[in-house]
Design an enzyme around this catalytic site. Sequence first.
Site, PDB file in Angstrom:
ATOM      1  N   SER A  47       0.665  -1.333   0.009  1.00 12.08           N
ATOM      2  CA  SER A  47       0.101   0.123   0.010  1.00 12.08           C
ATOM      3  C   SER A  47       0.748   1.226   0.054  1.00 12.08           C
ATOM      4  O   SER A  47       1.469   1.520  -1.022  1.00 12.08           O
ATOM      5  CB  SER A  47      -1.062  -0.060   1.251  1.00 12.08           C
ATOM      6  OG  SER A  47      -1.834   1.046   1.275  1.00 12.08           O
ATOM      7  N   ASP A 262      -3.713   6.225  -2.550  1.00 10.85           N
ATOM      8  CA  ASP A 262      -2.432   5.725  -2.027  1.00 10.85           C
ATOM      9  C   ASP A 262      -1.949   4.582  -3.039  1.00 10.85           C
ATOM     10  O   ASP A 262      -2.600   4.185  -3.991  1.00 10.85           O
ATOM     11  CB  ASP A 262      -2.473   5.245  -0.772  1.00 10.85           C
ATOM     12  CG  ASP A 262      -3.443   3.941  -0.274  1.00 10.85           C
ATOM     13  OD1 ASP A 262      -3.975   3.760  -1.070  1.00 10.85           O
ATOM     14  OD2 ASP A 262      -3.254   3.543   0.633  1.00 10.85           O
ATOM     15  N   ASP A 264      -2.127   1.243  -3.190  1.00  5.74           N
ATOM     16  CA  ASP A 264      -3.237   0.303  -3.665  1.00  5.74           C
ATOM     17  C   ASP A 264      -4.475   0.857  -3.886  1.00  5.74           C
ATOM     18  O   ASP A 264      -5.647  -0.140  -3.637  1.00  5.74           O
ATOM     19  CB  ASP A 264      -3.090  -1.077  -2.639  1.00  5.74           C
ATOM     20  CG  ASP A 264      -3.763  -0.472  -1.308  1.00  5.74           C
ATOM     21  OD1 ASP A 264      -3.554   0.498  -0.876  1.00  5.74           O
ATOM     22  OD2 ASP A 264      -3.908  -1.548  -0.348  1.00  5.74           O
ATOM     23  N   ASP A 266      -6.664   2.256  -1.472  1.00 12.16           N
ATOM     24  CA  ASP A 266      -7.758   2.098  -0.569  1.00 12.16           C
ATOM     25  C   ASP A 266      -7.997   3.283  -0.190  1.00 12.16           C
ATOM     26  O   ASP A 266      -8.774   3.400   1.043  1.00 12.16           O
ATOM     27  CB  ASP A 266      -7.465   0.963   0.144  1.00 12.16           C
ATOM     28  CG  ASP A 266      -6.144   0.833   1.030  1.00 12.16           C
ATOM     29  OD1 ASP A 266      -5.464   1.982   0.961  1.00 12.16           O
ATOM     30  OD2 ASP A 266      -6.143  -0.067   1.726  1.00 12.16           O
ATOM     31  N   GLU A 355     -10.668   6.972   8.437  1.00  9.74           N
ATOM     32  CA  GLU A 355      -9.491   7.501   9.335  1.00  9.74           C
ATOM     33  C   GLU A 355      -8.930   8.797   8.620  1.00  9.74           C
ATOM     34  O   GLU A 355      -9.287   9.213   7.265  1.00  9.74           O
ATOM     35  CB  GLU A 355      -8.357   6.487   8.941  1.00  9.74           C
ATOM     36  CG  GLU A 355      -8.664   5.433   9.751  1.00  9.74           C
ATOM     37  CD  GLU A 355      -7.470   4.070   9.510  1.00  9.74           C
ATOM     38  OE1 GLU A 355      -7.067   3.720  10.682  1.00  9.74           O
ATOM     39  OE2 GLU A 355      -7.146   3.701   8.448  1.00  9.74           O
ATOM     40  N   ALA A 356      -8.170   9.697   9.364  1.00  8.16           N
ATOM     41  CA  ALA A 356      -8.051  10.804   8.845  1.00  8.16           C
ATOM     42  C   ALA A 356      -7.303  10.687   7.442  1.00  8.16           C
ATOM     43  O   ALA A 356      -7.184  11.778   6.916  1.00  8.16           O
ATOM     44  CB  ALA A 356      -7.174  11.616  10.117  1.00  8.16           C
ATOM     45  N   THR A 485       2.366  -0.782  10.304  1.00  9.92           N
ATOM     46  CA  THR A 485       2.799  -1.187   8.954  1.00  9.92           C
ATOM     47  C   THR A 485       4.376  -0.535   8.697  1.00  9.92           C
ATOM     48  O   THR A 485       4.802  -1.111   7.592  1.00  9.92           O
ATOM     49  CB  THR A 485       2.009  -0.356   8.078  1.00  9.92           C
ATOM     50  OG1 THR A 485       1.976   0.920   8.251  1.00  9.92           O
ATOM     51  CG2 THR A 485       0.487  -0.749   8.142  1.00  9.92           C
ATOM     52  N   ARG A 490       4.662   6.497  15.521  1.00  5.94           N
ATOM     53  CA  ARG A 490       4.028   7.779  15.029  1.00  5.94           C
ATOM     54  C   ARG A 490       3.805   8.752  16.014  1.00  5.94           C
ATOM     55  O   ARG A 490       3.351   8.353  17.368  1.00  5.94           O
ATOM     56  CB  ARG A 490       2.761   7.487  14.183  1.00  5.94           C
ATOM     57  CG  ARG A 490       3.011   6.615  13.031  1.00  5.94           C
ATOM     58  CD  ARG A 490       1.668   6.670  12.235  1.00  5.94           C
ATOM     59  NE  ARG A 490       1.799   5.523  11.226  1.00  5.94           N
ATOM     60  CZ  ARG A 490       2.623   5.313  10.136  1.00  5.94           C
ATOM     61  NH1 ARG A 490       3.645   6.238   9.782  1.00  5.94           N
ATOM     62  NH2 ARG A 490       2.503   4.509   9.495  1.00  5.94           N
TER      63      ARG A 490
HETATM   64  C1  G16 Z   1      -2.886   0.440   6.621  1.00  5.45           C
HETATM   65  C2  G16 Z   1      -4.323   0.351   7.536  1.00  5.45           C
HETATM   66  C3  G16 Z   1      -4.799   1.728   7.899  1.00  5.45           C
HETATM   67  C4  G16 Z   1      -3.853   2.415   8.728  1.00  5.45           C
HETATM   68  C5  G16 Z   1      -2.549   2.697   7.826  1.00  5.45           C
HETATM   69  C6  G16 Z   1      -1.430   3.258   8.908  1.00  5.45           C
HETATM   70  O1  G16 Z   1      -3.402   1.388   5.425  1.00  5.45           O
HETATM   71  O2  G16 Z   1      -5.242  -0.064   6.468  1.00  5.45           O
HETATM   72  O3  G16 Z   1      -6.172   1.215   8.692  1.00  5.45           O
HETATM   73  O4  G16 Z   1      -4.532   3.693   8.930  1.00  5.45           O
HETATM   74  O5  G16 Z   1      -2.153   1.307   7.491  1.00  5.45           O
HETATM   75  O6  G16 Z   1      -1.154   2.474   9.932  1.00  5.45           O
HETATM   76  P1  G16 Z   1      -0.170   2.419  11.100  1.00  5.45           P
HETATM   77  O7  G16 Z   1      -0.113   3.755  11.558  1.00  5.45           O
HETATM   78  O8  G16 Z   1      -0.525   1.333  11.982  1.00  5.45           O
HETATM   79  O9  G16 Z   1       1.194   2.270  10.178  1.00  5.45           O
HETATM   80  P2  G16 Z   1      -2.588   1.073   4.014  1.00  5.45           P
HETATM   81  O10 G16 Z   1      -3.194   2.180   3.125  1.00  5.45           O
HETATM   82  O11 G16 Z   1      -1.074   1.231   4.181  1.00  5.45           O
HETATM   83  O12 G16 Z   1      -3.024  -0.241   3.935  1.00  5.45           O
END
Ligand code: G16
Length: 513
Positions: A47, A262, A264, A266, A355-356, A485, A490
């Site tokens: 993503s 982004d 992917d 989503d 989410e924001a 991720t 953060r």
């Molecule tokens: C993923 C999750 C989102 C989350 C984001 C950041 O997004 O699907 O719900 O807000 O990661 O998460 P973190 O702050 O835990 O790194 P994506 O778009 O990368 O699949």
Amino acid sequence: MKFSYGTAGFRTEASLLDAAIIGSTAAAALRSLELRGKTVGVIITASHNPVSDNGVKVIDADGGMLSMDWEEKCTKLANVTSKSELELLIKEYLVPSTFQPTVVIGMDTRPSSPRLSELSKVILDELSTAYKDYGFVTTPQLHWIVKLINQNSSYSIPSNPPPLVLYYDSLCNAYANIFSSFTVLHRPTLTVDCANGVGSLPLKELSKRLKDYINIRLINNDPCTSKYLNNGCGADHVKTTQSPPVNLVDKMVPNQLYASVDGDADRIIFYFTEKEKKFHLLDGDRISILLVSFLKILVQKSRLPLSIGVIQTAYANGSSTAYLKNLGVLTICTKTGVKHLHHEAKNFDIGVYFEANGHGTVLFSQGCLHKLWNPPTEKSDTETSAIVALLQLSQLINQAIGDALSDLLAVLSVLGSLLCDAKGWLSMYDDLPNKLVKVKVADRSVFVTTDAERRLVKPVGLQEKIDDLVSQYENGRSFVRASGTEDAVRVYAEAKTKKAAEELSAKVCGLLQ
Ligand code: G16
């Protein structure tokens, strides 16, 4: 490498991901078997992460995120250290069944994705699992396909028309219907930054199919030049830097609407500039408020007893939460990760979650759809048109997961219905100045949170220090959490002025050092 199923599955540097692919694929096949052959999905994507990373996530049979107990099993399967250990675990999780396990797979356009997808197919063959490979698809497209297949009582993969054709048909027909109900037929112009990711492909298709309704101009739409994926562009870049993609700086047409998805597709974020080039972000909080304001009007006009709720996370701007309170909409805060928001949203007839960072959707419960399809016989024209509009929105908005494409069309539908432009949308409330920073630490697992990630429990004593700093700033708020991720922590801070938000952010980051 120790894997843990994070915010959105497993993510790490692509060359280290093989064990996670093997474990996730085995988990998908076993889950399908447990559900008597229902189709389960495996999507290979990282993503918003840099191009050198990749990831894998299992899509549960309802088209949503994997159930929590299977996240645990998936983690164990990904962390085996030998083939015999893997075989033992598979035996333990295997539910004796005569049903044929079925898996659908898809991937983003990262250079590492085809090899990982091939590896997944080797495991599916080993486990005698039927599969269909959809190749390059966005994450929400694969979620949508899984939901579609399992709605069909025989769980067969529809081949005519193929699921992806049905996906485009359903989005475009729903948008065309809504468009025809606008009081003023206006074909908006929208520039979409595709993050040079897999979203470029469906966005090309959408812009072609909807050319009579929307003038969509695509930029950063080269998914093959992988070094540019999420690089100076895309929803994450725009949201965190609070500035346009680098190749749009000083080139934006004032008062015209822009959007970034982004890697992917989503998530989606909107933005525009005014004449003096002042940049304005219309993020996930604002998408949520735009949609819920319109839905609330429609529910009131329909005179149907339908509950509406909004789900946010700690990243939601304080002003957006205050706005929702004034609007009289019940608002709930959950942990980060759409799996948490989606779960809460299901408790309402109409659950709006964003989410924001732009990731979200609107869920219409079965009970709500039943009321909309079977309204009281005696009803006024106003009630009828409100019910029709609610049904059209429920068909337009992806019910499986947040989807940048359907969110894009939902936003344009509401702006068109309300005769509202970007400026009018922005004027709903003023954001509190804020800053989001990524901090590299030696071990992010030592950061343990509570209260929907708004407070730290560990490292002991750190939260008190943050509280002390926050108390020194008017409208101050700050929290620290480990990313699920990326290998980072953060730090979010907001305060009454930009200077104060930046100062608070720097001081909290200082505590982490
Ligand atoms: C993923 C999750 C989102 C989350 C984001 C950041 O997004 O699907 O719900 O807000 O990661 O998460 P973190 O702050 O835990 O790194 P994506 O778009 O990368 O699949």
